[in-house]
Write a protein that holds these residues in place. Sequence first.
Motif, PDB file in Angstrom:
ATOM      1  N   ILE B 100       0.842  -1.208   0.000  1.00  0.00           N
ATOM      2  CA  ILE B 100       0.000   0.000   0.000  1.00  0.00           C
ATOM      3  C   ILE B 100       0.871   1.250   0.000  1.00  0.00           C
ATOM      4  O   ILE B 100       0.614   2.213  -0.718  1.00  0.00           O
ATOM      5  CB  ILE B 100      -0.918  -0.010   1.245  1.00  0.00           C
ATOM      6  CG1 ILE B 100      -1.985  -1.095   1.093  1.00  0.00           C
ATOM      7  CG2 ILE B 100      -1.587   1.344   1.436  1.00  0.00           C
ATOM      8  CD1 ILE B 100      -2.791  -1.301   2.352  1.00  0.00           C
ATOM      9  N   TYR B 101       1.911   1.208   0.790  1.00  0.00           N
ATOM     10  CA  TYR B 101       2.800   2.369   0.861  1.00  0.00           C
ATOM     11  C   TYR B 101       3.429   2.636  -0.501  1.00  0.00           C
ATOM     12  O   TYR B 101       3.544   3.776  -0.922  1.00  0.00           O
ATOM     13  CB  TYR B 101       3.872   2.105   1.927  1.00  0.00           C
ATOM     14  CG  TYR B 101       4.798   3.277   2.128  1.00  0.00           C
ATOM     15  CD1 TYR B 101       4.361   4.411   2.809  1.00  0.00           C
ATOM     16  CD2 TYR B 101       6.111   3.257   1.647  1.00  0.00           C
ATOM     17  CE1 TYR B 101       5.197   5.479   2.997  1.00  0.00           C
ATOM     18  CE2 TYR B 101       6.959   4.321   1.824  1.00  0.00           C
ATOM     19  CZ  TYR B 101       6.493   5.440   2.507  1.00  0.00           C
ATOM     20  OH  TYR B 101       7.320   6.515   2.689  1.00  0.00           O
ATOM     21  N   ARG B 102       3.779   1.575  -1.198  1.00  0.00           N
ATOM     22  CA  ARG B 102       4.369   1.745  -2.518  1.00  0.00           C
ATOM     23  C   ARG B 102       3.386   2.364  -3.499  1.00  0.00           C
ATOM     24  O   ARG B 102       3.739   3.249  -4.268  1.00  0.00           O
ATOM     25  CB  ARG B 102       4.800   0.387  -3.066  1.00  0.00           C
ATOM     26  CG  ARG B 102       6.269   0.113  -2.884  1.00  0.00           C
ATOM     27  CD  ARG B 102       6.652  -1.076  -3.736  1.00  0.00           C
ATOM     28  NE  ARG B 102       7.689  -1.841  -3.083  1.00  0.00           N
ATOM     29  CZ  ARG B 102       7.808  -3.147  -3.195  1.00  0.00           C
ATOM     30  NH1 ARG B 102       6.919  -3.833  -3.899  1.00  0.00           N
ATOM     31  NH2 ARG B 102       8.777  -3.776  -2.616  1.00  0.00           N
ATOM     32  N   THR B 103       2.175   1.868  -3.487  1.00  0.00           N
ATOM     33  CA  THR B 103       1.229   2.338  -4.495  1.00  0.00           C
ATOM     34  C   THR B 103       0.617   3.676  -4.121  1.00  0.00           C
ATOM     35  O   THR B 103       0.477   4.556  -4.967  1.00  0.00           O
ATOM     36  CB  THR B 103       0.096   1.308  -4.684  1.00  0.00           C
ATOM     37  OG1 THR B 103      -0.430   0.989  -3.397  1.00  0.00           O
ATOM     38  CG2 THR B 103       0.600   0.058  -5.350  1.00  0.00           C
ATOM     39  N   LYS B 104       0.258   3.880  -2.863  1.00  0.00           N
ATOM     40  CA  LYS B 104      -0.447   5.110  -2.483  1.00  0.00           C
ATOM     41  C   LYS B 104       0.445   6.104  -1.761  1.00  0.00           C
ATOM     42  O   LYS B 104       0.026   7.227  -1.462  1.00  0.00           O
ATOM     43  CB  LYS B 104      -1.650   4.756  -1.582  1.00  0.00           C
ATOM     44  CG  LYS B 104      -2.690   3.930  -2.331  1.00  0.00           C
ATOM     45  CD  LYS B 104      -3.903   3.661  -1.470  1.00  0.00           C
ATOM     46  CE  LYS B 104      -4.866   4.823  -1.510  1.00  0.00           C
ATOM     47  NZ  LYS B 104      -5.969   4.636  -2.436  1.00  0.00           N
ATOM     48  N   ASN B 105       1.661   5.665  -1.410  1.00  0.00           N
ATOM     49  CA  ASN B 105       2.621   6.528  -0.735  1.00  0.00           C
ATOM     50  C   ASN B 105       2.082   7.033   0.591  1.00  0.00           C
ATOM     51  O   ASN B 105       2.378   8.141   1.022  1.00  0.00           O
ATOM     52  CB  ASN B 105       3.006   7.714  -1.623  1.00  0.00           C
ATOM     53  CG  ASN B 105       4.408   8.186  -1.293  1.00  0.00           C
ATOM     54  OD1 ASN B 105       5.163   7.458  -0.627  1.00  0.00           O
ATOM     55  ND2 ASN B 105       4.757   9.378  -1.742  1.00  0.00           N
ATOM     56  N   VAL B 107       0.391   5.456   4.643  1.00  0.00           N
ATOM     57  CA  VAL B 107      -0.101   4.336   5.442  1.00  0.00           C
ATOM     58  C   VAL B 107      -1.261   4.798   6.317  1.00  0.00           C
ATOM     59  O   VAL B 107      -1.575   4.196   7.318  1.00  0.00           O
ATOM     60  CB  VAL B 107       1.016   3.721   6.316  1.00  0.00           C
ATOM     61  CG1 VAL B 107       1.941   2.882   5.473  1.00  0.00           C
ATOM     62  CG2 VAL B 107       1.743   4.784   7.072  1.00  0.00           C
ATOM     63  N   ASP B 108      -1.880   5.895   5.902  1.00  0.00           N
ATOM     64  CA  ASP B 108      -3.000   6.445   6.678  1.00  0.00           C
ATOM     65  C   ASP B 108      -4.303   5.763   6.240  1.00  0.00           C
ATOM     66  O   ASP B 108      -4.649   5.746   5.068  1.00  0.00           O
ATOM     67  CB  ASP B 108      -3.088   7.953   6.440  1.00  0.00           C
ATOM     68  CG  ASP B 108      -3.975   8.601   7.471  1.00  0.00           C
ATOM     69  OD1 ASP B 108      -4.900   7.911   7.941  1.00  0.00           O
ATOM     70  OD2 ASP B 108      -3.751   9.774   7.810  1.00  0.00           O
ATOM     71  N   ILE B 109      -4.993   5.215   7.230  1.00  0.00           N
ATOM     72  CA  ILE B 109      -6.225   4.483   6.891  1.00  0.00           C
ATOM     73  C   ILE B 109      -7.262   5.408   6.259  1.00  0.00           C
ATOM     74  O   ILE B 109      -8.010   5.010   5.361  1.00  0.00           O
ATOM     75  CB  ILE B 109      -6.803   3.817   8.155  1.00  0.00           C
ATOM     76  CG1 ILE B 109      -5.979   2.574   8.498  1.00  0.00           C
ATOM     77  CG2 ILE B 109      -8.243   3.419   7.931  1.00  0.00           C
ATOM     78  CD1 ILE B 109      -6.607   1.752   9.557  1.00  0.00           C
ATOM     79  N   SER B 110      -7.344   6.649   6.690  1.00  0.00           N
ATOM     80  CA  SER B 110      -8.372   7.564   6.174  1.00  0.00           C
ATOM     81  C   SER B 110      -8.235   7.771   4.671  1.00  0.00           C
ATOM     82  O   SER B 110      -9.201   8.093   3.992  1.00  0.00           O
ATOM     83  CB  SER B 110      -8.246   8.915   6.870  1.00  0.00           C
ATOM     84  OG  SER B 110      -7.749   8.750   8.155  1.00  0.00           O
ATOM     85  N   ASP B 111      -7.012   7.581   4.167  1.00  0.00           N
ATOM     86  CA  ASP B 111      -6.830   7.743   2.725  1.00  0.00           C
ATOM     87  C   ASP B 111      -7.197   6.480   1.957  1.00  0.00           C
ATOM     88  O   ASP B 111      -7.296   6.505   0.729  1.00  0.00           O
ATOM     89  CB  ASP B 111      -5.368   8.100   2.422  1.00  0.00           C
ATOM     90  CG  ASP B 111      -4.999   9.420   3.061  1.00  0.00           C
ATOM     91  OD1 ASP B 111      -5.929  10.219   3.293  1.00  0.00           O
ATOM     92  OD2 ASP B 111      -3.809   9.636   3.349  1.00  0.00           O
ATOM     93  N   ILE B 112      -7.375   5.384   2.688  1.00  0.00           N
ATOM     94  CA  ILE B 112      -7.706   4.125   2.012  1.00  0.00           C
ATOM     95  C   ILE B 112      -9.199   3.880   2.228  1.00  0.00           C
ATOM     96  O   ILE B 112      -9.629   3.232   3.163  1.00  0.00           O
ATOM     97  CB  ILE B 112      -6.879   2.969   2.581  1.00  0.00           C
ATOM     98  CG1 ILE B 112      -5.397   3.305   2.513  1.00  0.00           C
ATOM     99  CG2 ILE B 112      -7.140   1.691   1.797  1.00  0.00           C
ATOM    100  CD1 ILE B 112      -4.569   2.453   3.420  1.00  0.00           C
ATOM    101  N   ASN B 113     -10.027   4.456   1.343  1.00  0.00           N
ATOM    102  CA  ASN B 113     -11.478   4.297   1.531  1.00  0.00           C
ATOM    103  C   ASN B 113     -12.145   3.913   0.211  1.00  0.00           C
ATOM    104  O   ASN B 113     -13.146   4.458  -0.178  1.00  0.00           O
ATOM    105  CB  ASN B 113     -12.096   5.568   2.109  1.00  0.00           C
ATOM    106  CG  ASN B 113     -11.759   6.777   1.277  1.00  0.00           C
ATOM    107  OD1 ASN B 113     -11.051   6.659   0.273  1.00  0.00           O
ATOM    108  ND2 ASN B 113     -12.256   7.922   1.664  1.00  0.00           N
TER     109      ASN B 113
END
Lengths: 173, 117, 640
Positions: B100-105, B107-113
């Motif tokens: 996830i860090y690689r693709t979205k740069n 590790v914040d859950i709020s950004d993964i929605n």
Amino acid sequence: MNLTDIFFIIFSLIAFSSALLVVFIQDLFKSALMLVVTFISVGGIFFLLNAEFLGVIQILIYAGGIAIIIIFGVLMTKDMATANTSNIFMFINGQICLLFFVLLSYFLINEEWFLLDLVNSSYAEQAKNLFSNTTDHLATLLLKNWVIAFEFSSVLLLAVIIGSLAIVKDKNE
Amino acid sequence: MSLESVLTLSAGLFAIGLFGVLTKRNLIAVLMCIELMFNAINVAAVGISRYIAPSMFRIAGSDLNSEQVDLILSGHVISIFSIAISAAEVSMALAIIILIYRTKNTVDISDINKMSG
Amino acid sequence: MFEIELIISLIFVTPLIVALINSLFITLSDNTNVKIGSYLSIMGIFISFILSIYIFSLAYGDDHYKINASFEWFSIGNLPVLFGYYVDFVSASMLLVVTSVSLLVQIYSLGYMKGDKGLVRYFTYLSLFTSSMLGVVLSINILQMYFFWELVGVCSYLLIGFWFDRNSARNAAKKAFLITRIGDVGFLFAILLIFSNGLSFLDKGLNPLIIQDILLMTGDLSTTIIFLVSIGLIAGAVGKSAQFPLHTWLPDAMEGPTPVSALIHAATMVAAGVFLLVRFFDFISASSTSLLIIAVIGCTTSLLGASIALVMNDIKKVLAYSTISQLGYMFMAIGIGAPAIAMFHLVTHAFFKALLFLGAGNVSHAVHSFEMEKMGNLKDKMPVTYYTFLLGSLSLVGIFPLAGFWSKDEIINTAYQGTNLASTIVLFGSLIGIVMTAFYTFRMVFLTFNHRIQPKVNATIEESPKSMLFPVAILSVLAVIIGFLINPPIDLPFLEKHWFLHYQHHKVIDINLAIALVSTLLAGLGITAAWIFYKNRNITDRLFASINMSQVLHKKWYFDYLYEIVIVKQIFYRFITRITQIFDDVIINHPSDFVGYFAKNLGRPVSLFQNGSVQFYGLVLTIFYALVVTLGVLLLYVIS
């Protein structure tokens, strides 16, 4: 109040407070260290519960292995000092979890458990013998009654090694 | 030191872990809290194993052989498996977090929605 | 016994089978089979006719001839609903009338409908129509009768709307169907009422659905029930027999082919209403009020129909209103307690009215129009049609020795001898009706055939083909002698004194010479008046134009206006539909809207839960888990 109780209270307090710190410290690295403290105190409680083998592997695997892996992960974070923030649901979550804790402990305490009788039952002697040396008996149990599950867990671990390597591997390389 | 105190400790650790899982924004912190919950469960399992008699003790009564008495340690076995599984889970989860860090740069859950309806 | 059963079943079944064969096989194939279909249909009805004659010959002169057979159709609880037939002398006469008229009409149709594309369909409908009318006549069970009654309605719908590519035919078919349906609601109401009140008679061995048993239980029912049931039956009969106030469908039914009109008017459809009342006469007569109602309805209709017929320009419309008027006479006869005379008039009317319609068909076949404006001076060109038509007209008017005279005379005579209010009404109504009948009938005859009147359209006019003249000729013979046959004034070796003499305990009425003379004089007065007015075309038109009444008559007493504009458009559309609309809104729409609204607004807050935040999901999960666990544990405490 004997020595066991005192150690139990100490370990419990350390576990509780360090767990709370894990959650509430802003610095992610420090909270990871607090997690190690929690693991160690839980390991101590295992010793107090006559589970020496478990206590040892708790310290070895959790405090050693898992904590190190997590700290590796932590190192990816950019602003480590303020990384461990909470979201907007914090207060609701706090209340809910408090309620959860109260309810859970209430029910657990009020339940009438069927306890082991180590004083005047037919199996008292055997049980005392068991608790004086749990590791031997655990080994017998694990490799006799639970051997299939044990083998499957080894397969699981192998699969996880391969899987995590496959996930992490950069496709471009 | 009694069953109740051990279970209360376990419940407390579990509640703290749950709170962390629900509250923390950082995926790694969430992972740490999941480990806390695993630990709480382990404590409960070992405590129950130490203090509570298996159900067959109630039925069989007096004549128990040593193998049956060994079953008291079933809680320990469960803890061992739980530890193994949590180790596996941590390594898997970290791998996923790295991805996830690689693709979205982040590790914040709020950004993964992406599951938003 | 078996043979009789088979024969009676065959009378009904043969046209039905023919209709089925026609509809299933012949219509599907190409036009080359048209002849097979039509001849098959005629064959079927011919067989029915021959068998009817046999049955009639058995029943003739036997007052107590009753034959019935049935099987169980289905059962309601412990009440068996029977399907079968009941034949007495009245049914046998009806069978003869229906099959004979139907046979002649079908033969006539061969010529009249020649070249029509839907010929097989036409004959199929005719067979089905005849079959269902026979079903009405034969029914043992009131429910079975209702079934065939409705089937008659359906067939009339199909036949009136036979040329369905014409808008007016479609509308007329719908009108006929819907207006008779209003009466049928009354019939259904009567059936239900009898059923609900007659169940207690099961113990006495009386089935509340069998017609003869209903008549037997009359004495034990309360007068209110009898009155209500009678009103329901009268409503059904009024709808079917086109009586006031449900008469408006019959003139519009002229949109169908002319032979169909002949069939509807003479034998099959409108006779059903009269037949129903005759069948249930013992029941209805237990309530004198309902008899008075029948008499009043009959009298009103008779005068109303005759008055409108005075001014109609369409030859078929004149005949249609004439039918309405003559059916009024039958109702009057029932109203004064003489169903036998009503049957008598029904039979005579069937023949001379069929004759008149077929004659009108001949005329229109030659002129290609029904407008009497375009006719005139047909006497020389169509002599056969003229003389037969004249015979039918004289019979209709009731001139001495023709059929109409005997039956009409008996109505007047019975009314004259009666003492109650109904008789008085009927006496005056029928006497006035005679004048009007004579006038409009001969107006029609003069306008159509009189040599002094020249047609406005001069097409090449020829006499009709033989297939059309043959039935007309037969019918004209019947129209002359049938009244005499039924009630011969002198004793003859092979004839009963009166066909319907013993039916319903009807007493013999000798001819009252004074009454006969008065009625003949009145008829002569009408004919003379028509002669004076219609020697030339133009005089009377001016005369009638100067009278405002004529306008009222032209508009048919504004009944169509009343029904269509006032009742349907104003009262029904504006008022009743408003109520149903409110009902729809409040009872149907609002709850269903509420369900949708509820679901939508329930979904809206629920959808907030799906916001993509994993931790929020976890929170919700935790809350509900805690709730479930708490409730479960509390429940355990409560139980233990």
